[in-house]
Design an enzyme around this catalytic site. Structure first.
Site, PDB file in Angstrom:
ATOM      1  N   GLU A 264      50.535  27.037  12.640  1.00 56.16           N
ATOM      2  CA  GLU A 264      51.360  27.933  11.833  1.00 56.16           C
ATOM      3  C   GLU A 264      52.652  27.252  11.384  1.00 56.16           C
ATOM      4  OE1 GLU A 264      50.133  32.289  13.431  1.00 56.16           O
ATOM      5  OE2 GLU A 264      51.502  31.215  14.718  1.00 56.16           O
TER       6      GLU A 264
ATOM      7  N   CYS B 260      60.028  26.106   9.426  1.00 52.12           N
ATOM      8  CA  CYS B 260      59.748  25.691  10.794  1.00 52.12           C
ATOM      9  C   CYS B 260      58.324  25.128  10.815  1.00 52.12           C
ATOM     10  CB  CYS B 260      59.887  26.918  11.704  1.00 52.12           C
ATOM     11  SG  CYS B 260      59.497  26.579  13.402  1.00 52.12           S
TER      12      CYS B 260
ATOM     13  N   CYS C  36      50.008  22.900  22.826  1.00 52.73           N
ATOM     14  CA  CYS C  36      51.071  22.091  23.436  1.00 52.73           C
ATOM     15  C   CYS C  36      50.627  21.734  24.851  1.00 52.73           C
ATOM     16  CB  CYS C  36      52.376  22.901  23.482  1.00 52.73           C
ATOM     17  SG  CYS C  36      53.800  21.930  24.000  1.00 52.73           S
TER      18      CYS C  36
ATOM     19  N   CYS D 257      55.584  25.768  29.062  1.00 44.54           N
ATOM     20  CA  CYS D 257      56.789  26.535  29.349  1.00 44.54           C
ATOM     21  C   CYS D 257      56.372  27.997  29.506  1.00 44.54           C
ATOM     22  CB  CYS D 257      57.802  26.379  28.228  1.00 44.54           C
ATOM     23  SG  CYS D 257      58.244  24.658  27.945  1.00 44.54           S
TER      24      CYS D 257
ATOM     25  N   CYS E 191      56.787  30.714  26.642  1.00 37.29           N
ATOM     26  CA  CYS E 191      56.382  30.353  25.272  1.00 37.29           C
ATOM     27  C   CYS E 191      54.906  30.654  25.028  1.00 37.29           C
ATOM     28  CB  CYS E 191      56.664  28.875  25.051  1.00 37.29           C
ATOM     29  SG  CYS E 191      56.052  28.270  23.471  1.00 37.29           S
TER      30      CYS E 191
ATOM     31  N   CYS F 235      60.632  32.488  17.230  1.00 35.76           N
ATOM     32  CA  CYS F 235      60.550  31.359  18.162  1.00 35.76           C
ATOM     33  C   CYS F 235      59.637  31.695  19.326  1.00 35.76           C
ATOM     34  CB  CYS F 235      61.904  31.062  18.799  1.00 35.76           C
ATOM     35  SG  CYS F 235      63.162  30.595  17.677  1.00 35.76           S
TER      36      CYS F 235
HETATM   37  N1  SAH Z   1      58.352  22.109  21.742  1.00 37.34           N
HETATM   38  C1  SAH Z   1      59.645  22.008  21.228  1.00 37.34           C
HETATM   39  C2  SAH Z   1      59.810  22.696  19.876  1.00 37.34           C
HETATM   40  C3  SAH Z   1      59.120  24.017  19.654  1.00 37.34           C
HETATM   41  S1  SAH Z   1      59.703  25.504  20.392  1.00 37.34           S
HETATM   42  C4  SAH Z   1      60.644  22.567  22.194  1.00 37.34           C
HETATM   43  O1  SAH Z   1      60.233  23.179  23.168  1.00 37.34           O
HETATM   44  O2  SAH Z   1      61.835  22.344  21.992  1.00 37.34           O
HETATM   45  C5  SAH Z   1      61.173  26.021  19.507  1.00 37.34           C
HETATM   46  C6  SAH Z   1      62.169  26.755  20.418  1.00 37.34           C
HETATM   47  O3  SAH Z   1      61.739  28.088  20.754  1.00 37.34           O
HETATM   48  C7  SAH Z   1      62.355  26.048  21.748  1.00 37.34           C
HETATM   49  O4  SAH Z   1      63.702  25.991  22.103  1.00 37.34           O
HETATM   50  C8  SAH Z   1      61.594  26.929  22.682  1.00 37.34           C
HETATM   51  O5  SAH Z   1      61.973  26.753  24.008  1.00 37.34           O
HETATM   52  C9  SAH Z   1      61.917  28.302  22.149  1.00 37.34           C
HETATM   53  N2  SAH Z   1      61.024  29.356  22.627  1.00 37.34           N
HETATM   54  C10 SAH Z   1      59.782  29.241  23.131  1.00 37.34           C
HETATM   55  N3  SAH Z   1      59.285  30.454  23.461  1.00 37.34           N
HETATM   56  C11 SAH Z   1      60.231  31.365  23.156  1.00 37.34           C
HETATM   57  C12 SAH Z   1      60.298  32.791  23.222  1.00 37.34           C
HETATM   58  N4  SAH Z   1      59.273  33.505  23.668  1.00 37.34           N
HETATM   59  N5  SAH Z   1      61.424  33.402  22.801  1.00 37.34           N
HETATM   60  C13 SAH Z   1      62.456  32.682  22.308  1.00 37.34           C
HETATM   61  N6  SAH Z   1      62.438  31.334  22.194  1.00 37.34           N
HETATM   62  C14 SAH Z   1      61.348  30.677  22.614  1.00 37.34           C
HETATM   63 FE1  SF4 Z   2      55.537  23.455  24.112  1.00 36.21          FE
HETATM   64 FE2  SF4 Z   2      56.444  25.947  23.797  1.00 36.21          FE
HETATM   65 FE3  SF4 Z   2      57.431  24.426  25.739  1.00 36.21          FE
HETATM   66 FE4  SF4 Z   2      58.035  23.861  23.163  1.00 36.21          FE
HETATM   67  S1  SF4 Z   2      58.599  25.703  24.304  1.00 36.21           S
HETATM   68  S2  SF4 Z   2      57.404  22.395  24.770  1.00 36.21           S
HETATM   69  S3  SF4 Z   2      56.076  24.442  22.174  1.00 36.21           S
HETATM   70  S4  SF4 Z   2      55.287  25.137  25.590  1.00 36.21           S
END
Ligand code: SAH
Ligand code: SF4
Length: 400
Positions: free
Chosen positions: A116, A129, A136, A140, A143, A367
């Site tokens: 996406e 974005c 991934c 996390c 996420c 995000c």
């Molecule tokens: N993988 C990279 C970039 C993609 S995520 C990273 O982790 O930095 C983009 C941002 O959204 C990151 O800061 C991530 O931690 C945040 N993010 C992930 N899940 C989220 C959620 N459920 N609510 C708000 N931010 C979130």
């Molecule tokens: Fe991967 Fe989501 Fe963690 Fe970014 S925030 S490194 S996309 S699992």
């Protein structure tokens, strides 16, 4: 594009298109690869540089996908190009338009995998974005993308194509750099961009090229979860702005919510930030901090955050992101009052800490909400499909 009342735009074919003549797709080649490809199909050596420049301009400045429109290229060369090459974007399977103007594109690549991209218009800018991987490897806990296993890295062509698709939709080819709708890009979609370094670098080089899309490195931000060994390289070789997903100020908590912290802990990440090439007060590092109720949002956390920024002498901007929920997640977003208080503490200590307004939540485009249906196939499934396809090939080859 037709839009149904709920904002969904079902588009194009339900299955990936196969290129029947098996021509080479030249989208996403670097300049030198493009020149090489032209020489291979018989474009004379002494024309090669000029033709590369012309074709590059047609693809990346004018957004052209049809060789017949490349009017300053001779008819003979245009025919040669059409005989051997195509310029093809991946398919858009679905475009969703949020009530707040955010647009989310679900994109299907030639092998059927999907990712996406999200366009976010604001008063003074428009940000796209972009995803760097399907899924991934880093899980996390907060996420949505992290619940997918990594399916694969995207190629440079697939990364650049996300921007080209958005520019098609927003009708902004041929424009000068002023007055554009996509003014900025952030590598913050699905995936960890620093685990796909070479393709991300190649894609961003194309995007920044002065005779193509011409996006300045100052308008590009790469977000990493803290892949320490590649951070310095990112500054030196790509030179874009850095955003770091910090999300906690104590190793126990960070390791719990971001397992990568067990490999590269807070001290490792913050040291790498302190050494990031090009980081100074005019060009600060953004620290992303997702606000998770009762996990990382106390006053003590806010003070500790300030202490760490000072300890490592970081030219920092803190981006507080209200947690965006998704189906099945255990976390909750901190209250508005708590987020405000956290922001005020950091701000009072002299560090900018704006709260990011969630965008496109109604279409799951905010995000951390991105997730495509692509799942990694099990070994057994791949073996089964391989056997089936071998069987089909034999079947056709024997003319049965
Ligand atoms: N993988 C990279 C970039 C993609 S995520 C990273 O982790 O930095 C983009 C941002 O959204 C990151 O800061 C991530 O931690 C945040 N993010 C992930 N899940 C989220 C959620 N459920 N609510 C708000 N931010 C979130
Ligand atoms: Fe991967 Fe989501 Fe963690 Fe970014 S925030 S490194 S996309 S699992």
């Amino acid at each position: 594009m037709q839009i149904t009342p709920n904002g969904h735009v079902p588009i194009l074919s339900p299955r990936p298109k196969i290129n029947p003549e098996d021509k080479r797709n030249i989208l996403g080649l670097s300049r030198s690869e493009l020149k090489e490809a032209l020489l291979e199909i018989g474009v004379p050596e002494k024309q090669a540089n000029m033709r590369t420049k012309q074709i590059w301009g047609w693809i990346y400045h004018h957004g052209v996908a049809d060789f017949d429109r490349m009017l300053n290229v001779s008819k003979t060369v245009r025919q040669q190009l059409a005989d051997h090459f195509i310029i093809k974007r991946p398919d858009i399977v679905e475009a969703q338009y949020s009530t707040d103007g955010t647009r989310k594109y679900l994109i299907r690549f030639a092998d059927g995998n999907e990712a996406e991209a999200v366009y976010i218009p604001e008063d003074d800018r428009g940000t796209l974005c972009i995803s760097s991987q399907v899924g991934c490897t880093l899980n996390c806990k907060f996420c949505h993308t992290g619940t997918m296993r990594l399916v694969r890295n995207l190629t440079a062509a697939e990364i650049v194509a996300q921007l080209m698709i958005a520019r098609d939709d927003l009708e902004e080819w041929d424009n000068p750099t002023e007055g554009r709708r996509v003014t900025n890009i952030v590598m913050m979609g699905m995936g960890e961009p620093l685990y796909n370094f070479d393709e991300v670098k190649k894609a961003l080089d194309i995007v920044m090229d002065g005779e193509g899309i011409q996006l300045s490195r100052r308008r590009i931000t790469l977000s990493t979860s803290g892949v320490v060994p590649h951070m310095e390289r990112c500054g030196r070789e790509i030179g874009v702005n850095l955003a770091v997903s910090l999300h906690a100020v104590r190793d126990e908590i960070r390791s719990e919510i971001m397992p990568i912290n067990k490999k590269y802990n807070l001290a490792d990440v913050l040291n790498a930030c302190a050494n990031y090439p090009g980081a100074h007060n005019a060009r600060r590092i953004t620290f992303e901090y997702v606000m998770l109720k009762d996990i990382n949002d106390s006053d003590e956390d806010a003070y500790e955050l300030v202490r760490l920024m000072r300890k490592y002498k970081l030219p920092a901007k803190i981006n507080l992101i209200p947690f965006n929920p998704w189906p099945g997640v255990d976390y909750e977003c901190s209250s508005k009052a708590r987020i405000k208080r956290f922001s005020d503490i950091v701000f009072r200590e002299g560090i900018s800490a704006p709260v990011r307004t969630p965008r496109g939540r109604d279409i799951m485009a905010a995000c951390g909400q991105l997730k495509s249906a692509s799942e990694k196939k099990s070994k057994a499934q791949m073996l089964r499909e391989q056997t089936e396809s071998n069987f089909k090939t034999e079947f056709h080859a024997t003319g049965l």
